[in-house]
Design a protein around this motif. Structure first.
Motif, short mmCIF file in Angstrom:
data_model
loop_
_atom_site.label_atom_id
_atom_site.label_comp_id
_atom_site.label_asym_id
_atom_site.label_seq_id
_atom_site.Cartn_x
_atom_site.Cartn_y
_atom_site.Cartn_z
N ASP A 149 141.67 19.98 70.31
CA ASP A 149 143.00 19.29 70.00
C ASP A 149 143.93 20.27 69.51
OD1 ASP A 149 141.95 16.93 71.01
OD2 ASP A 149 141.27 16.08 68.94
N PHE A 150 145.07 19.72 69.45
CA PHE A 150 146.14 20.53 68.64
C PHE A 150 145.72 20.64 67.29
CE2 PHE A 150 148.75 18.99 72.52
CZ PHE A 150 149.46 20.32 72.80
N GLY A 151 146.12 21.82 66.70
CA GLY A 151 146.03 21.94 65.33
C GLY A 151 144.69 22.24 64.93
N GLU A 152 143.63 22.32 65.70
CA GLU A 152 142.43 22.53 65.24
C GLU A 152 142.15 24.00 65.14
OE1 GLU A 152 138.45 20.54 66.60
OE2 GLU A 152 139.70 20.21 68.34
N GLN A 157 146.12 30.27 56.94
CA GLN A 157 147.63 29.98 56.65
C GLN A 157 148.32 29.46 58.06
OE1 GLN A 157 150.15 32.77 54.75
NE2 GLN A 157 150.74 31.38 53.30
N LEU A 158 148.32 30.42 58.91
CA LEU A 158 148.92 29.86 60.41
C LEU A 158 148.39 28.53 60.75
CD1 LEU A 158 148.97 33.30 61.93
CD2 LEU A 158 150.91 32.16 61.32
N ASN A 159 147.14 28.55 60.81
CA ASN A 159 146.52 27.13 61.25
C ASN A 159 147.01 26.00 60.28
OD1 ASN A 159 143.70 25.14 60.51
ND2 ASN A 159 144.52 25.44 62.59
N GLU A 160 147.43 26.16 58.84
CA GLU A 160 147.79 25.24 58.10
C GLU A 160 149.27 24.87 58.46
OE1 GLU A 160 147.11 26.75 54.27
OE2 GLU A 160 145.06 26.30 54.41
N GLN A 161 149.98 25.74 59.11
CA GLN A 161 151.23 25.60 59.64
C GLN A 161 151.51 25.01 60.92
OE1 GLN A 161 152.83 29.56 59.25
NE2 GLN A 161 152.75 29.79 57.05
N GLY A 162 150.39 24.71 61.51
CA GLY A 162 150.42 23.81 62.66
C GLY A 162 149.85 24.61 64.03
N HIS A 163 149.61 25.74 63.93
CA HIS A 163 149.19 26.67 65.16
C HIS A 163 147.46 26.32 65.22
CE1 HIS A 163 152.32 29.57 65.69
NE2 HIS A 163 152.29 29.64 64.23
N THR A 164 147.19 26.25 66.60
CA THR A 164 145.97 25.94 67.06
C THR A 164 145.24 27.36 67.02
OG1 THR A 164 146.35 24.16 68.31
CG2 THR A 164 144.40 24.90 68.92
N GLU A 174 129.69 34.56 59.01
CA GLU A 174 130.33 34.37 57.78
C GLU A 174 131.84 34.28 58.13
OE1 GLU A 174 131.43 36.83 53.71
OE2 GLU A 174 129.67 37.39 54.92
N ILE A 175 132.36 34.82 58.99
CA ILE A 175 133.87 34.75 59.68
C ILE A 175 134.13 33.29 60.34
CG2 ILE A 175 135.65 35.52 61.14
CD1 ILE A 175 135.22 37.29 59.09
N ALA A 176 133.02 32.82 60.92
CA ALA A 176 133.23 31.65 61.76
C ALA A 176 133.20 30.42 61.01
CB ALA A 176 131.86 31.67 62.79
N GLU A 177 132.45 30.65 59.82
CA GLU A 177 132.46 29.54 58.92
C GLU A 177 133.70 29.16 58.38
OE1 GLU A 177 130.09 27.22 58.43
OE2 GLU A 177 128.22 28.13 58.95
N GLN A 178 134.53 29.97 58.39
CA GLN A 178 135.87 29.84 57.78
C GLN A 178 136.82 29.06 58.74
OE1 GLN A 178 137.95 33.13 56.04
NE2 GLN A 178 136.11 34.41 56.63
N ALA A 179 136.36 28.71 59.92
CA ALA A 179 137.17 27.62 60.90
C ALA A 179 136.42 26.36 60.41
CB ALA A 179 136.67 27.96 62.04
N ASN A 180 137.14 25.31 61.03
CA ASN A 180 136.96 23.78 60.81
C ASN A 180 135.77 23.54 61.78
OD1 ASN A 180 138.80 23.78 58.79
ND2 ASN A 180 140.48 23.30 60.29
#
Length: 231
Positions: free
Chosen positions: A35-38, A192-199, A208-214
């Motif tokens: 989805d958009f914003g994921e 931060q870019l994700n919080e600004q709306g980028h997918t 460890e890196i992957a776990e930072q995603a939603n």
């Protein structure tokens, strides 16, 4: 392009190649939506097919079979020129190796994708300067890559990816060439870019890196073996 709902829809995607007369299947009937914003991490070991999948999602290649809808448009049916236009307008790429041109300054590297969009020199210079300022390189705009640290080069690459405000940022092992501290800084910028709306679609082998995603999509031997959203 809309800004809500399903952005990417992959259905029964398979892909392979022939080597020494033998057919090797790399991706096997993958199906999922984004989805958009994921903020999605695609994780898997070397040889799992995640890089091939990245090429498909980034419109760098098209699958042998199945369907890939990007904002409702079937990608497999498009010409090479149309694919190039979509890459330029809708997808910002962040690579492990930065992929900066050594003879160009930071601001010229960031401007480059905007040249192909036909944006005027004045406007693209402004967009490039704004993007570099956002990633903390306002005082390094006229430095060439060799005059920048690895972390600074990756910041230039992030600025280049976001300068034209594409809806999708596709990051391929973005911290792979960086030390731990700098890698954390870069991941902070990506969040931060994700919080600004980028997918964000992040390709990595590092849990460890992957776990930072939603959300984590795990690929193994060309199969989708896990699709987990964080609570």
């Amino acid at each position: 392009m809309s800004t809500s709902g399903t952005l990417i829809e992959v259905s029964d995607m398979s892909h392979g190649y022939t080597m020494a007369g033998e057919r090797m299947t790399i991706l096997k009937n993958l199906s999922f939506t984004i989805d958009f914003g994921e903020f999605v991490a695609i994780i898997g070991p070397s040889g799992s097919g995640k890089s091939t999948l990245m090429n498909m999602l980034g419109c760098l290649d098209v699958s042998d079979t199945g369907s890939y809808l990007l904002d409702g448009q079937e990608i497999r049916k498009l010409s090479d020129n149309k694919l190039a236009a979509i890459r330029n307008e809708k997808i910002g790429f962040i690579f492990q190796s930065f992929n900066l041109l050594p003879k160009l300054s930071a601001v010229e590297n960031v401007e480059l994708p905007l040249v192909y969009r036909g944006i005027s020199h004045r406007q693209r210079r402004q967009l490039a300067e704004d993007a570099l300022t956002k990633v903390g390189l306002g005082d390094r705009m006229h430095h060439r890559p060799a005059e920048l640290s690895g972390g600074q080069q990756q910041r230039v690459a992030i600025a280049r990816a976001m300068a034209g405000s594409p809806p999708i940022l596709l990051a391929d092992e973005p911290t792979g060439a960086l030390d731990t501290r700098t890698g954390k800084e870069v991941m902070g910028m990506i969040r931060q870019l994700n919080e600004q709306g980028h997918t964000i679609i992040l390709i990595t082998h590092d849990l460890e890196i992957a776990e930072q995603a939603n959300r984590i999509i795990r690929i193994q031997d060309g199969n989708l073996v896990e699709d987990r959203r964080k609570a």
